[in-house]
Design an enzyme around this catalytic site. Structure first.
Site, mmCIF file in Angstrom:
data_model
loop_
_atom_site.group_PDB
_atom_site.id
_atom_site.type_symbol
_atom_site.label_atom_id
_atom_site.label_comp_id
_atom_site.label_asym_id
_atom_site.label_seq_id
_atom_site.Cartn_x
_atom_site.Cartn_y
_atom_site.Cartn_z
ATOM 1 N N GLY A 16 0.819 -1.210 0.000
ATOM 2 C CA GLY A 16 0.000 0.000 0.000
ATOM 3 C C GLY A 16 0.850 1.256 0.000
ATOM 4 O O GLY A 16 0.577 2.209 -0.741
ATOM 5 N N HIS A 17 1.897 1.252 0.826
ATOM 6 C CA HIS A 17 2.822 2.393 0.840
ATOM 7 C C HIS A 17 3.477 2.574 -0.524
ATOM 8 O O HIS A 17 3.647 3.697 -1.015
ATOM 9 C CB HIS A 17 3.929 2.181 1.882
ATOM 10 C CG HIS A 17 3.467 2.226 3.304
ATOM 11 N ND1 HIS A 17 3.676 1.193 4.184
ATOM 12 C CD2 HIS A 17 2.796 3.166 3.998
ATOM 13 C CE1 HIS A 17 3.177 1.502 5.367
ATOM 14 N NE2 HIS A 17 2.637 2.710 5.279
ATOM 15 N N GLY A 46 -3.080 7.533 1.869
ATOM 16 C CA GLY A 46 -3.972 6.470 1.440
ATOM 17 C C GLY A 46 -5.390 6.670 1.942
ATOM 18 O O GLY A 46 -5.613 7.194 3.041
ATOM 19 N N ARG A 100 -0.199 -2.888 10.627
ATOM 20 C CA ARG A 100 -0.647 -3.685 11.776
ATOM 21 C C ARG A 100 -0.873 -5.152 11.402
ATOM 22 O O ARG A 100 -0.928 -6.019 12.285
ATOM 23 C CB ARG A 100 -1.921 -3.088 12.371
ATOM 24 C CG ARG A 100 -1.723 -1.700 12.967
ATOM 25 C CD ARG A 100 -3.041 -1.094 13.430
ATOM 26 N NE ARG A 100 -2.872 0.314 13.787
ATOM 27 C CZ ARG A 100 -2.540 0.746 14.993
ATOM 28 N NH1 ARG A 100 -2.333 -0.121 15.955
ATOM 29 N NH2 ARG A 100 -2.416 2.032 15.238
#
Length: 282
Positions: free
Chosen positions: A36-37, A149, A189
């Site tokens: 995602g990053h 995001g 997480r």
């Protein structure tokens, strides 16, 4: 790849880009870099002459000391992942002392009430901490664009409000949630969840998709009841909250109104880890 740990070093490097009037993209992260990053970094690389990625676990946005202590810190692995994407990315990984200079406290911000909804109600002071570190990074990097995001959609709206109220010369770019093939939203997480737990966590996205479909024909009350019933029948998760809110104001919606955009927000716990997800209902 370029790695800096101090503000002086980073600013000295960026001075060339500022003088040449080249665009700078900023991707703020707390590390534990995942796909995602990378999607944020990829967009910044496409749109800017220089991309800066900050890796900093910001203590002032945690109101749970245990959560702060357990937050994954994997700098060496993060650097390898970033390097595999591009050798041209600039990484800024400062210490708490470098950022806060002995005063590790958050500044108070007024976000026109956005800070009191959902996550703000559950985590008092959280968005003051977010605003504090983001404002510090903006002042330091002076980015042309900053990338966030949509998984943290409330945070995205908070940052947009911060820029508006502080009149900051930066464009905020919201990037769609990057999901695994099974629909699970990528999150730092997730590293704290077992393989079995990760497989079970696809349940969150499945429920959101079902709620999204139901929203087309049923009332908000009916959708809320559906989601609550799904979690009551799944003892693996502890549902913290499910909310359908107005995307602009983030206020909880009780009835649909024409011309408004709505989004479903979901927070649940598995194996002691707090997971969040959201989905547009329009």
């Amino acid at each position: 790849m370029f790695l800096f740990h101090t503000k002086v070093e980073l600013q000295a490097y960026l001075e060339t880009f500022h003088k040449a009037n080249q665009s700078i993209g900023l991707v703020p992260t707390m590390g534990a870099i995942h796909r995602g990053h990378l999607s944020l970094m990829e967009q910044s690389l496409q749109e800017n002459g220089c991309t800066v990625v900050s890796i900093f676990v910001n203590p002032t946005q945690f109101n749970n000391a245990e959560d702060l202590a357990k937050y994954p810190r994997t700098l060496e692995r993060d650097l390898e992942i970033i390097r595999s994407l591009s050798e041209q990315i600039v990484v800024f990984s400062p210490s708490v002392e470098e950022i806060y200079a002995g005063e590790t406290v958050a500044k108070k911000f007024d976000y026109d009430g956005l800070e009191f909804e959902m996550e703000g109600a559950q985590r008092p002071g959280h968005f003051d901490g977010v605003g504090t570190i983001v404002k510090k990074l903006f002042d330091l990097v002076e980015p042309t664009k900053a990338y966030f995001g949509e998984k943290d959609f409330q945070q995205l709206q908070i940052i947009r409000k911060l820029v508006e109220k502080e009149q900051l010369p930066v464009t905020i770019v919201g990037v769609p949630i990057f999901r695994a093939t099974d629909g699970l939203a990528m999150s730092s997480r997730n590293e704290r969840i077992s393989t079995t737990g990760l497989h079970q966590s696809t349940f969150l996205y499945k429920v959101l998709k079902q709620a999204q479909e139901l929203f087309k024909t049923e009332s908000i009350e009916k959708v809320n009841q559906f989601v609550e019933s799904q979690f009551k029948n799944n003892s693996t998760f502890d549902l913290e909250y499910f909310t359908i809110a107005d995307e602009e104001t983030l206020k909880v919606a009780t009835a649909k109104q024409a011309g408004h955009k709505y989004r479903g927000f979901l927070v649940a716990h598995i194996e002691g880890v707090r997971l969040i997800d959201n989905l547009s209902f329009n």
